[in-house]
Design a protein around this motif. Structure first.
Motif, short mmCIF file in Angstrom:
data_model
loop_
_atom_site.label_atom_id
_atom_site.label_comp_id
_atom_site.label_asym_id
_atom_site.label_seq_id
_atom_site.Cartn_x
_atom_site.Cartn_y
_atom_site.Cartn_z
N GLY A 1 0.79 -1.22 0.00
CA GLY A 1 0.00 0.00 0.00
C GLY A 1 0.83 1.27 0.00
N LEU A 2 1.96 1.25 0.73
CA LEU A 2 2.76 2.46 0.84
C LEU A 2 3.86 2.54 -0.20
CD1 LEU A 2 3.23 2.64 4.72
CD2 LEU A 2 1.61 3.91 3.32
N LEU A 3 4.39 1.40 -0.60
CA LEU A 3 5.58 1.41 -1.45
C LEU A 3 5.33 0.85 -2.84
CD1 LEU A 3 8.06 0.09 1.26
CD2 LEU A 3 7.57 2.46 0.67
N GLY A 4 4.21 0.19 -3.03
CA GLY A 4 3.86 -0.30 -4.36
C GLY A 4 4.64 -1.52 -4.82
N VAL A 5 5.29 -2.25 -3.90
CA VAL A 5 5.95 -3.49 -4.28
C VAL A 5 5.01 -4.67 -4.01
CG1 VAL A 5 8.26 -2.57 -3.87
CG2 VAL A 5 7.05 -3.69 -2.00
#
Length: 276
Positions: free
Chosen positions: A113-117
């Motif tokens: 959600g925060l980093l898109g990995v």
């Protein structure tokens, strides 16, 4: 190290000897690995895990068939659960949940959600894992199917978290089938030999267990120290990571790699700085 992906292999049920608070959980004398090994004696062999340092975790009290090796290729230690609860899922929550600035959340969802990995979870049904809304869950019902999926995912150059919870050991431990436990560990050992060849230089492989269950004891699960092995293909020489106080150290390490913001209330301590 500039890690881009963390691969966690959860050998659920594997304990390496009674924990310091074993008396509170009717687990005095518990030793999943040791009691499994005695069934085969010196014929008990796990060559890949042994090279990684599994036997070195018990250097003062060697497991039959798993003597310490002089030059382990993995970083090795043992880890305990801090949770007052001792269940098949409490270890997972302790491993991955952390206190962020505003609320408790999981590293599994947060890095997506925060980093898109990516966060990819390979497992049979587990409520905790299925409730990770940001993760991709790949359902499997056997270890053969699980390891197949693990290999398929590892060879893809994705960033993020890849988690596989092995099933065979926990199923056999639950029924008291020590021969089945041996077969499950040997299968994992064989696949680990292949996995090591598939890893990218920016991968961190963590091998641990979310709980212990000694098939030789009547209580389930048992309160034991859990194995911790970290392997990096570009670091051929490992060393001891000592005794970790909580499974949350695994999540803290993942969090540091991906730059998550942990509150001071979080109980985990990353071992990333010790991998050198």
């Amino acid at each position: 190290m500039n890690f881009r992906r963390v691969i966690v292999l959860d050998l659920a049920s594997l304990g390496v000897g009674e924990a310091s608070d074993a008396n509170r959980y009717e687990s005095v004398g518990a030793d999943t690995l040791g009691h499994i090994a005695t069934l085969e004696g010196t014929d008990f062999q796990l060559p890949t895990l042994s090279r990684m340092g599994l036997g070195n975790i018990r250097y003062a009290d060697p497991v039959v068939g798993l003597p310490p090796v002089e030059e382990p290729i993995g970083f090795f230690g043992k880890i305990r659960s801090k949770s007052e609860e001792n269940s098949e899922l409490s270890g997972l929550r302790e491993m991955f949940d952390f206190q962020a600035a505003t609320r408790t959340t999981s590293v599994i969802d947060s890095i997506v959600g925060l980093l898109g990995v990516h966060s990819i979870l390979i497992s049979n049904y587990q409520s905790y894992l299925s409730n990770q809304n940001e993760a991709e869950v790949i359902p499997v019902n056997t270890d053969e199917a699980g390891f197949y999926q693990l290999h398929q995912q590892v060879i893809k150059p994705n960033n993020g978290l890849l988690y596989f919870r092995a099933m065979g050991l926990q199923e056999n431990a639950a029924t008291g089938d020590r021969k089945g436990c041996i077969d499950s560990l040997k299968l994992a050992d064989q696949h680990l030999a292949r996995l090591m060849r598939e890893l990218y230089s920016t991968d961190l492989l963590i091998i641990t267990s979310s709980y212990a269950n000694d098939p030789a004891l009547a209580v389930t699960p048992t309160r034991e120290y859990l194995p911790l092995i970290a392997y990096v293909s570009s670091l051929p020489e490992g060393k001891a990571l000592g005794i970790r106080r909580t499974l949350a150290d695994v999540g803290a390490t993942i969090g540091e790699i991906f730059g998550l913001d942990f509150s001071n209330e979080s109980i985990g301590h990353s071992f990333l700085g010790e991998l050198k």
